[in-house]
Scaffold this motif. Structure first.
Motif, mmCIF file in Angstrom:
data_model
loop_
_atom_site.group_PDB
_atom_site.id
_atom_site.type_symbol
_atom_site.label_atom_id
_atom_site.label_comp_id
_atom_site.label_asym_id
_atom_site.label_seq_id
_atom_site.Cartn_x
_atom_site.Cartn_y
_atom_site.Cartn_z
ATOM 1 N N ILE A 485 -19.035 97.618 92.772
ATOM 2 C CA ILE A 485 -17.807 96.980 93.373
ATOM 3 C C ILE A 485 -16.733 97.931 93.404
ATOM 4 O O ILE A 485 -16.245 97.884 94.426
ATOM 5 N N LEU A 486 -16.614 98.695 92.363
ATOM 6 C CA LEU A 486 -15.324 99.574 92.370
ATOM 7 C C LEU A 486 -15.587 100.832 93.419
ATOM 8 O O LEU A 486 -14.510 100.962 94.138
ATOM 9 N N SER A 487 -16.685 101.366 93.546
ATOM 10 C CA SER A 487 -17.069 102.168 94.649
ATOM 11 C C SER A 487 -17.047 101.858 95.917
ATOM 12 O O SER A 487 -17.103 102.637 96.937
ATOM 13 N N SER A 488 -17.182 100.573 96.165
ATOM 14 C CA SER A 488 -17.202 99.818 97.690
ATOM 15 C C SER A 488 -15.816 99.546 97.995
ATOM 16 O O SER A 488 -15.249 99.160 99.350
ATOM 17 N N LEU A 489 -14.772 99.171 96.897
ATOM 18 C CA LEU A 489 -13.474 99.074 97.360
ATOM 19 C C LEU A 489 -12.569 100.064 97.772
ATOM 20 O O LEU A 489 -11.668 99.749 98.826
ATOM 21 N N VAL A 490 -12.415 101.322 97.577
ATOM 22 C CA VAL A 490 -12.954 102.420 96.749
ATOM 23 C C VAL A 490 -11.872 102.696 95.775
ATOM 24 O O VAL A 490 -11.133 103.032 95.965
ATOM 25 N N VAL A 491 -12.375 102.282 94.381
ATOM 26 C CA VAL A 491 -11.381 102.381 93.261
ATOM 27 C C VAL A 491 -11.695 103.692 92.562
ATOM 28 O O VAL A 491 -13.097 103.629 92.175
ATOM 29 N N CYS A 492 -10.854 104.609 91.898
ATOM 30 C CA CYS A 492 -11.589 105.704 91.262
ATOM 31 C C CYS A 492 -11.954 105.024 89.781
ATOM 32 O O CYS A 492 -11.293 104.216 89.237
ATOM 33 N N PHE A 493 -13.025 105.591 89.200
ATOM 34 C CA PHE A 493 -13.560 105.128 87.948
ATOM 35 C C PHE A 493 -12.515 105.348 86.854
ATOM 36 O O PHE A 493 -12.826 104.791 85.819
ATOM 37 N N PHE A 494 -11.664 106.342 86.951
ATOM 38 C CA PHE A 494 -10.745 106.525 85.960
ATOM 39 C C PHE A 494 -9.832 105.195 85.563
ATOM 40 O O PHE A 494 -9.449 104.912 84.477
ATOM 41 N N ALA A 495 -9.790 104.494 86.790
ATOM 42 C CA ALA A 495 -8.926 103.096 86.631
ATOM 43 C C ALA A 495 -9.979 102.057 86.338
ATOM 44 O O ALA A 495 -9.387 100.702 86.564
ATOM 45 N N ARG A 496 -11.004 102.141 85.817
ATOM 46 C CA ARG A 496 -12.148 100.855 85.880
ATOM 47 C C ARG A 496 -11.549 99.931 84.800
ATOM 48 O O ARG A 496 -11.901 98.727 84.693
ATOM 49 N N ASN A 497 -10.759 100.429 83.655
ATOM 50 C CA ASN A 497 -10.314 99.460 82.809
ATOM 51 C C ASN A 497 -9.004 98.764 83.147
ATOM 52 O O ASN A 497 -8.565 97.795 82.408
ATOM 53 N N ILE A 498 -8.365 99.138 84.372
ATOM 54 C CA ILE A 498 -7.124 98.584 84.951
ATOM 55 C C ILE A 498 -7.748 97.229 85.749
ATOM 56 O O ILE A 498 -7.185 96.337 85.869
#
Length: 586
Positions: A485-498
């Motif tokens: 989901i994060l990589s499709s939105l695309v969101v940096c994995f460093f921000a996965r806890n946000i």
């Protein structure tokens, strides 16, 4: 969101392009890695070397730390699906040009670079840029020839890509990379020197007031909380000392358990910052600035006190691969090795693991006579490693031609499979924390430490997770599903806890698009679609196994074990056949 639905399809052979409206594609696959892999499957029969697909997501250019571009391609390193992510400005530039995805087909009649803007694509002669030894020089020339300063992104390959080194990278904005799995070699096959992306379109949101409030809350959390502090202050090199202290930092191809204290301290994020840090940089729409640049004096002065200086981006993975993994512990020497790899456009992790294998294979007498002008290197010999990097990129001998194909190819031809640290033919990341990490590399779509964070499970030491193959497999699958989901939105994995699932849904509504109610189930669907594509390309679960060396070397977390690994892989395969409701029920 209409610009996100536009796909620019460029045919290098025909020297033509078309634009397609694909709202269905982005509805079904969200964007980013979901869309790029779907387009790769759709177009893979159109080019012998396969298409290159770049895609961004619905959060791109709207929310902070949604700043990466995803590339999908047929990996020349693994012979299967390849996916690589890069930060910088490319994602924002592609979307501002009016596209959610770019597909590059065919092969140019001679070396060219592409200019992609709101009008489509233009094909520019790059014969004068082909063959330059430093990949920064062509970028400077492209920058001088093309307008769009401040809104523009430049992607390019170095000589490694031109020579089709199977782990060649694509550099963007000088200090970011599509590094893993050989995208640069696919550029080289297409005679594509680079891509210039530029545009100035705007994006409308459905609820401006709510969007502004949410953006400000996100920005505040990223800049004022402790979550991102380590990434800003020291960057990922902050991991060196903690991993060393727990015994998880790979050293000398896992022939040593650890560095000495002074050696580890020399490579630490703290010491690197104190000695060399010159600047911090950030990707577009990111307030964190995790990119750390070291100022490195390269040569003796050409006149009194006048030194040539190179600015070298250093991350944990680079310090591991070109430092501890090959026994180089003087920070300045590691920076010299990083700089050389950067000039040629090679993936640093793959290069470091290959250098480590060559060192051990040479010591064991496995290498062919005459492979080296002098003896093979010993651990820590910086000058010998610099020479090896040159030869891997340029030498015509059979040995170095094999080295250009990766560590698995070297071990297949010359022996030494027991100490070839490869996972699905991709070289090992820098986390020797336990079986969670190593199984995570195998199960991950990219065989990466970023796929499912198995290394984090090792560090938590949750007994329930490791109580059975089914528990471990399910935990890895859940994390991989959410990261899809994060990589499709695309969101940096460093921000996965946000970016929690509930926040993602609220951010989506404010921006004007909808996501499925169960994000985890949608992520699993995207994960399964990629696995299906990999199977079409020849992937076989039966071919996966742990490198023998990782089972022989002590880890701080649960010890890697071949039998447990095989059972976990069987469990994962079985679980992935269940319905999402069954798989994720509490």
């Amino acid at each position: 969101m209409k610009t996100l639905h536009r796909v620019l399809i460029v045919d290098m052979s025909a020297q033509s392009f078309i634009v397609e409206e694909r709202p269905d594609l982005f509805s079904d696959f969200i964007g980013g890695s979901g869309v790029s892999s779907a387009l790769l499957r759709e177009y893979r029969g159109r080019s012998p070397e396969g298409p290159i697909v770049f895609a961004v997501g619905p959060f791109t250019a709207l929310y902070p730390m949604a700043s990466k571009t995803v590339a999908s391609f047929l990996s020349p390193l693994t012979g299967n699906y390849g996916e690589s992510h890069a930060g910088g400005r490319s994602a924002v530039s592609l979307r501002m040009a009016g596209y959610g995805a770019l597909v590059v087909l065919g092969q140019a009649p001679f070396p060219q670079y592409l200019v992609v803007d709101e009008e489509g694509a233009r094909f520019k002669d790059a014969r004068s840029l082909w063959g330059m030894k430093n990949c920064s020089t062509p970028a400077r020339i492209m920058r001088e020839q093309e307008g769009g300063a401040g809104l523009r992104s430049i992607l390019r390959i170095g000589p490694a890509g031109e020579k089709k080194v199977s782990y060649a990278s694509v550099t963007t904005e000088t200090y970011r990379h599509f590094g893993r799995m050989g995208l640069g070699a696919v550029f080289g096959m297409k005679k594509l020197k680079g891509i210039v992306l530029k545009g100035n379109r705007g994006i409308r949101v459905s609820d401006p007031a709510r969007y502004k409030t949410l953006y400000q809350e996100l920005y505040k959390e990223m800049t004022e909380s402790d979550i991102m502090k380590k990434y800003h202050d020291l960057g990922t090199p902050a991991n060196i000392l903690p991993l060393h202290e727990m015994g998880a930092l790979p050293v000398c191809n896992l022939t040593r358990k650890s560095l000495t204290g002074p050696e580890a301290d020399s490579l630490s994020g703290e010491k690197m910052a104190a000695r060399f840090l010159s600047r911090r940089l950030a990707c577009a729409h990111c307030p964190v600035a995790c990119i750390h640049l070291a100022a490195l004096r390269l040569e003796a002065p050409s006149e009194p006190y006048f030194y040539q200086t190179s600015y070298v981006s250093y991350d944990y993975e680079l310090l591991y691969a070109l430092g501890s993994m090959i026994g180089v512990t003087e920070a300045r020497d590691v920076l010299r090795l990083i700089d050389r790899v950067e000039q040629y456009g090679m993936d640093a992790m793959s290069t470091g693991v290959i250098l480590a294998w060559i060192t051990e294979a040479g010591a064991k007498g496995l290498l062919p006579p005459g492979a080296f002008v002098k003896n093979p290197p010993s651990w820590g010999q910086t000058e010998a490693y610099l020479d090896l990097i040159d030869k891997i990129c340029f030498a015509p001998s059979p040995f170095f031609e094999t080295a250009r194909k990766g560590c698995a190819a070297l071990a297949e031809v010359y022996g030494g499979k027991d100490f070839a640290l490869v996972f699905g033919k991709n070289e090992m990341p820098g986390y020797h924390t336990g079986i969670g990490a190593h199984l995570g590399f195998l199960l991950g779509i990219r065989h990466s430490h970023l796929d499912n964070a198995g290394y984090a499970l090792d560090q938590k030491m949750d007994k329930e997770v490791f109580s059975s193959p089914d528990h471990l497999a399910l935990t890895l699958i859940k994390e991989e599903s959410f990261r899809h989901i994060l990589s499709s939105l695309v969101v940096c994995f460093f921000a996965r806890n946000i970016y929690s699932p509930s926040l993602i849904s609220e951010l989506s509504r404010a921006a004007g698009f909808s996501l499925p109610e169960s994000l985890l189930e949608k992520g699993l669907e995207l994960y399964r679609a990629k696995l299906s594509l990999k199977e079409e390309l020849g992937f076989r679960w039966e071919d996966l196994s742990l490198p023998r060396r990782v089972c022989e070397t002590q880890t701080p977390g649960p010890q890697p074990d071949q039998a447990f690994a095989r059972e976990t892989l069987r469990a994962a395969r079985r679980l992935l056949q269940d319905t999402p409701a069954t798989l994720f029920e509490e």
